[in-house]
Design a protein around this motif. Structure first.
Motif, PDB file in Angstrom:
ATOM      1  N   THR A 446      -1.397  -4.904   1.973  1.00 44.16           N
ATOM      2  CA  THR A 446      -2.531  -4.112   1.487  1.00 44.16           C
ATOM      3  C   THR A 446      -2.061  -2.743   1.004  1.00 44.16           C
ATOM      4  N   LEU A 447      -1.134  -2.142   1.722  1.00 44.72           N
ATOM      5  CA  LEU A 447      -0.574  -0.855   1.284  1.00 44.72           C
ATOM      6  C   LEU A 447       0.171  -0.994  -0.042  1.00 44.72           C
ATOM      7  N   GLN A 450      -2.365  -1.086  -2.780  1.00 45.33           N
ATOM      8  CA  GLN A 450      -2.914   0.246  -3.022  1.00 45.33           C
ATOM      9  C   GLN A 450      -1.954   1.108  -3.837  1.00 45.33           C
ATOM     10  N   ASP A 451      -0.670   0.849  -3.685  1.00 43.05           N
ATOM     11  CA  ASP A 451       0.335   1.591  -4.459  1.00 43.05           C
ATOM     12  C   ASP A 451       0.569   0.985  -5.836  1.00 43.05           C
ATOM     13  N   HIS A 454       1.721  -5.414  -7.293  1.00 34.68           N
ATOM     14  CA  HIS A 454       0.977  -6.673  -7.187  1.00 34.68           C
ATOM     15  C   HIS A 454       1.862  -7.847  -6.770  1.00 34.68           C
TER      16      HIS A 454
END
Length: 473
Positions: A446-447, A450-451, A454
């Protein structure tokens, strides 16, 4: 007869009758007037004489003079662009222009031929001598002089560059005869790789050499045998067997560096691998791994073993016959050998997938008779792994804290899934560990998202865990 009766009374001058006198007088008067008029007109226009030959030469001389006047006159300079433009009579076209005749209009047109070429010509002109000419108008003689100087400057520049290049080559590369002469004066001998390896093997095998000298010889030798041809040349004078015998040394450092040399020589070199099996290298490597040795020695020996087994099914058969799986199982279960455990698991994964790919390739090509494929089919690796308890061993290795180690273990679990499915399903500890890892890598993935990543590293690990859980349901 009297004079009145005869028209010709005697033989003297005769007089015409009055009726004939009038026409004759008129003719004489007209002739006089015509002669007078001719005498008053331009003799050039009405001369009846034959033209002189010198008139043609005079005309040619006048035309030549006119051309010379045009040639030496001041010409208007045509400024070309990348589009076709019509040329006016008398315009001078600069060098680097492309001139054509328009067949539709009959006019001459010009444009820049190549942008880079024209710019290079201008740069070359700038590098040459300065031309004292008007920048707005040029005579044809100026243009000819400029072209001649441009060509001369280019030739001089090219000649200078060639001389500079030759001087640089002479500075960097000297003739071999000159080098030999200089080395002879310095008491230095030029050696080939083969001669160097012979010298290093001789030093290593000499009983008079110290331990430091032997280690230094092996260290230098490892650099040369990375090259495939050099590794094969090592066979020609018996150097490979000398290094293999070094595995029997009582000195741990000698064993370590001998294995280091062997690992470099075996890598992707089938000819050397075959000679190593025949020379007893596999047995010696397994003995070192099965006995008490420093960790650094076992690292190098395991490296040599991996290089010997990869892409060599015959060596894999011998490995299984000699109890290689038992040796590796004992090795990974020793204390403080986690780094070795990861390397062992990686080796097993490579061997399983290597055989799998060989069989898939044979199915795609519909070729079931190659000798190498037949050798792979005689390597019963998966049954041996199951019998030796590797299903449980790989499961426990998931507890390693490093992400890289977990990645290798997850890959091996996936490769062994078809063989170890039943054991995996009956192992509650495995399900618990996979669930915990799934939650951990879900947060890390998930982090990454967010960065903006993909296809991140943790997402790949999460995908491997999810697939395993799905297969085990």
């Amino acid at each position: 007869m009297n004079s009145d009766s005869s028209p010709y009374p005697d033989c003297g001058p005769q007089s015409l009758p009055p009726s004939r006198m009038a026409p004759l007088g008129m003719l004489l008067l007209m002739a006089s007037c015509f002669t007078f008029c001719l005498s008053r007109e331009n003799p050039k226009e009405f001369a009846l004489t034959k033209p002189k030959k010198s008139s043609t030469k005079e005309t040619e001389r006048k035309e030549t003079k006119a051309e010379e006047e045009l040639d030496t006159g001041v010409l208007e300079v045509f400024h070309p662009t990348h589009e076709w433009q019509a040329l006016r009579p008398g315009q001078a076209v600069p060098a680097g222009s492309h001139v054509r005749l328009n067949l539709q209009t009959g006019a001459r047109e010009a444009k820049l031929q190549y942008k880079d070429k024209f710019q290079n010509n201008l740069k070359g002109l700038k590098k040459g001598k300065r031309l004292d000419i008007n920048t707005n108008t040029y005579t044809s003689q100026d243009l000819k002089s400029a072209l001649a100087k441009l060509k001369e400057g280019a030739e001089m520049e090219s000649s200078k560059e060639d001389k500079a290049r030759q001087a640089e080559v002479k500075r960097l590369f000297r003739p071999i005869e000159e080098l030999k002469k200089d080395f002879d004066e310095l008491n230095v001998v030029i050696e080939t790789d083969m001669q160097i390896m012979v010298r290093l093997i001789t030093k290593f095998n000499s009983s008079s050499s110290s331990l430091e000298e032997k280690i230094a010889a092996l260290f230098d030798l490892e650099y040369y045998v990375h090259q495939m041809d050099n590794a094969q040349d090592l066979l020609s004078f018996g150097g490979l067997q000398v290094v293999i015998n070094g595995l029997n040394s009582t000195e741990p450092l000698v064993k370590e560096y001998a294995a280091f040399v062997l690992g470099a020589a075996f890598s992707s070199n089938p000819k050397v691998q075959v000679e190593a099996i025949e020379g007893g290298a596999l047995q010696k490597l397994l003995v070192i791994l099965a006995t008490e040795q420093p960790l650094t020695v076992k690292k190098k020996v395991l490296f040599a073993l991996c290089s010997l087994l990869r892409h060599f099914p015959y060596a894999q058969q011998q490995f299984l016959k000699l109890g290689g799986l038992q040796v590796l199982r004992t090795l990974v279960q020793e204390k403080d050998t986690e780094v070795l455990a990861v390397r062992v698991v990686t080796l097993l994964y490579d061997l399983v997938t290597e055989k799998m790919f060989a069989e898939e390739e044979a199915e795609l090509t519909q070729d079931t008779s190659p000798e190498k494929l037949q050798q792979y089919r005689q390597v019963h690796l998966l049954p041996g792994l199951r019998e030796q308890g590797w299903c449980e061993i790989t499961t426990h290795l998931l507890a390693l804290p490093e992400h890289d180690a977990r990645e290798k273990v997850l890959q091996t679990l996936g490769a062994l899934l078809a063989t170890c499915r039943d054991q995996y399903r009956q192992d509650p500890e495995l399900s618990r560990m996979l669930a915990g890892l799934q939650a951990e890598y879900q947060a890390l993935a998930t982090l990454e998202l967010q960065d903006g990543e993909h296809e991140g590293y943790f997402q790949e690990l999460l995908g491997s865990i999810t697939r395993l859980l799905k297969e085990l349901r």
